[in-house]
Design a protein around this motif. Structure first.
Motif, PDB file in Angstrom:
ATOM      1  N   ALA A 245       0.762  -1.631   0.068  1.00  0.00           N
ATOM      2  CA  ALA A 245      -0.176   0.118  -0.596  1.00  0.00           C
ATOM      3  C   ALA A 245       1.040   1.381  -0.383  1.00  0.00           C
ATOM      4  N   TYR A 246       2.343   1.458   0.781  1.00  0.00           N
ATOM      5  CA  TYR A 246       3.058   2.567   1.003  1.00  0.00           C
ATOM      6  C   TYR A 246       3.292   2.405  -0.403  1.00  0.00           C
ATOM      7  N   ARG A 247       3.292   1.939  -1.545  1.00  0.00           N
ATOM      8  CA  ARG A 247       4.672   1.945  -2.629  1.00  0.00           C
ATOM      9  C   ARG A 247       3.088   2.009  -3.930  1.00  0.00           C
ATOM     10  N   HIS A 248       1.669   2.013  -3.241  1.00  0.00           N
ATOM     11  CA  HIS A 248       0.496   2.852  -4.373  1.00  0.00           C
ATOM     12  C   HIS A 248       0.503   3.305  -4.351  1.00  0.00           C
ATOM     13  N   ASN A 249       0.796   4.437  -5.708  1.00  0.00           N
ATOM     14  CA  ASN A 249       0.975   5.863  -5.255  1.00  0.00           C
ATOM     15  C   ASN A 249      -0.152   6.517  -4.654  1.00  0.00           C
ATOM     16  N   LEU A 250      -1.393   5.851  -5.175  1.00  0.00           N
ATOM     17  CA  LEU A 250      -2.848   6.671  -5.033  1.00  0.00           C
ATOM     18  C   LEU A 250      -3.382   6.252  -3.892  1.00  0.00           C
ATOM     19  N   ILE A 251      -3.236   5.069  -3.469  1.00  0.00           N
ATOM     20  CA  ILE A 251      -3.366   4.560  -1.758  1.00  0.00           C
ATOM     21  C   ILE A 251      -2.289   5.782  -0.552  1.00  0.00           C
ATOM     22  N   SER A 252      -1.356   5.847  -1.221  1.00  0.00           N
ATOM     23  CA  SER A 252      -0.080   6.794  -0.219  1.00  0.00           C
ATOM     24  C   SER A 252      -1.089   7.490   0.152  1.00  0.00           C
ATOM     25  N   GLN A 253      -1.272   8.543  -1.202  1.00  0.00           N
ATOM     26  CA  GLN A 253      -1.667   9.736  -0.961  1.00  0.00           C
ATOM     27  C   GLN A 253      -2.570  10.411  -1.181  1.00  0.00           C
ATOM     28  N   PHE A 254      -3.607   9.120  -0.922  1.00  0.00           N
ATOM     29  CA  PHE A 254      -5.229   9.609  -0.839  1.00  0.00           C
ATOM     30  C   PHE A 254      -5.306   8.938   1.364  1.00  0.00           C
ATOM     31  N   SER A 255      -4.565   8.126   1.535  1.00  0.00           N
ATOM     32  CA  SER A 255      -4.499   7.414   3.084  1.00  0.00           C
ATOM     33  C   SER A 255      -3.496   9.180   3.806  1.00  0.00           C
TER      34      SER A 255
END
Length: 346
Positions: A245-255
């Motif tokens: 999840a940390y490396r998943h751009n959108l999940i990282s930024q949204f969270s």
């Protein structure tokens, strides 16, 4: 150790690319859509989510990863950091957690730094939403499609009230995803699962299949929000999910979006503004370098949190489950971050 980040959180939501001016989630008055910089579309978000685009921000570089079985995932992750993941850490500091389960992992190498009951599966509450977000992001569903909150979205294993969303509220899928990750809105999670191309049951099947694909052998999901106490996982399983999840751009930024105002259309009452903020005070207040975050609470799970923090240039995944109260959860988190700051590498 409580230092304010020197880098601004102005890039918070969608600023994972270097664009002239600041890039953030701009909600057009009278419309429910996302603008990326000067672009009036979701093309950049789609590129990140579906095309494995490498995008740099002004604070760090992240990459999306196409994940198959756990072995491939681990190899891909390790190879992507081959230049700087070879150092070992030495530690004279003292880690502890009063939470029932805990795990701290070096995000580069997967090396365990601290663990407590790391292989005991427990209810995980809204940390379930991390898997929900991952399945949404990999579904191929149009992120610009309008999702309407239905009365069914409030029918969950536990009472699912909301001080923000109402039946008939409309947002596009990306905005619904942001609301779910930042504010931990349960009806948003249910709406995202219900409107999946394979339907609600198909979505739940994908959540559990994804867990199996990642090698999360102590994990099972019964609902997308985490209100079902049968949603269980272990700290070790969640560390696998957290590294991805940390490396998943959108999940990282949204969270890690501290707060946001949404212009939401309701099919019955028209437009209104919804103000929402992160459930993680460390994100809201700009404390520490947090690259991914998700909190959770139901009575059976206690207080939980999973996050990535970059201390001394080294990212770590922290999982805390079953804290007896919120104060204990955050004391555990801050103790761990403080100890990470004293790590030395050889």
């Amino acid at each position: 150790m409580k230092k304010l980040l020197t880098s601004s959180f102005a890039f918070s939501v969608l600023a994972v690319a270097s664009i002239q001016g600041h890039s953030e989630l701009a909600l057009q008055s009278g419309q429910a859509k996302i603008s990326w910089g000067s672009q009036d579309s979701l093309s950049k978000a789609k590129a990140i989510m579906y095309n494995n685009t490498d995008v740099s921000s002004n604070t760090r570089t992240t990459q999306t990863v196409s994940v198959a079985p756990q072995t491939n995932y681990q190899n891909n992750y390790q190879n992507s950091y081959s230049n700087n993941a070879n150092s070992n850490w030495s530690n004279s500091s003292y880690y502890y957690a009063n939470s029932k389960g805990a795990l701290v992992v070096d995000a580069l190498t997967g090396q365990v730094i601290y663990e407590k009951n790391a292989d005991v599966a427990r209810p995980i509450a809204s940390i379930s939403k991390v898997m929900t977000a991952l399945v949404v992001s990999e579904s191929g569903a149009n992120m610009n499609d309008i999702v309407t909150v239905d009365s069914l979205d409030f029918k969950t294993p536990k009472k699912s009230g909301s001080d923000r969303l109402k039946v008939g509220d409309q947002m596009n899928r990306a905005e619904m995803l942001l609301m779910m990750l930042m504010k931990s809105e349960n009806p948003a999670a249910k709406a995202l699962a219900r409107t999946d191309p394979l339907g609600y049951d198909g979505f739940m099947a994908k959540m559990n299949q994804k867990a199996r694909d990642l090698g999360m052998t102590q994990t099972v999901f019964y609902d997308p929000s985490g209100l079902d106490a049968r949603n269980v996982s272990s700290p070790r399983d969640l560390a696998i999910l957290g590294r991805l999840a940390y490396r998943h751009n959108l999940i990282s930024q949204f969270s890690t979006t501290p707060n946001r105002n949404f212009d939401v259309n309701n099919v019955s009452s028209g437009y209104r503004s919804i103000s929402a903020r992160s459930t993680n005070y460390m994100v809201r207040d700009g404390l520490y370098n947090i690259g991914f975050s998700k909190t959770g609470f139901i009575r059976e799970a206690g207080n939980c949190v999973m996050f990535e923090t970059n201390v001394n240039g080294r990212p770590s995944i922290v999982v805390l489950l079953g804290a007896p109260d919120s104060k204990t959860r955050w004391e555990d988190a801050e103790n761990i971050i403080s100890n990470l700051s004293m790590r030395r590498f050889t």
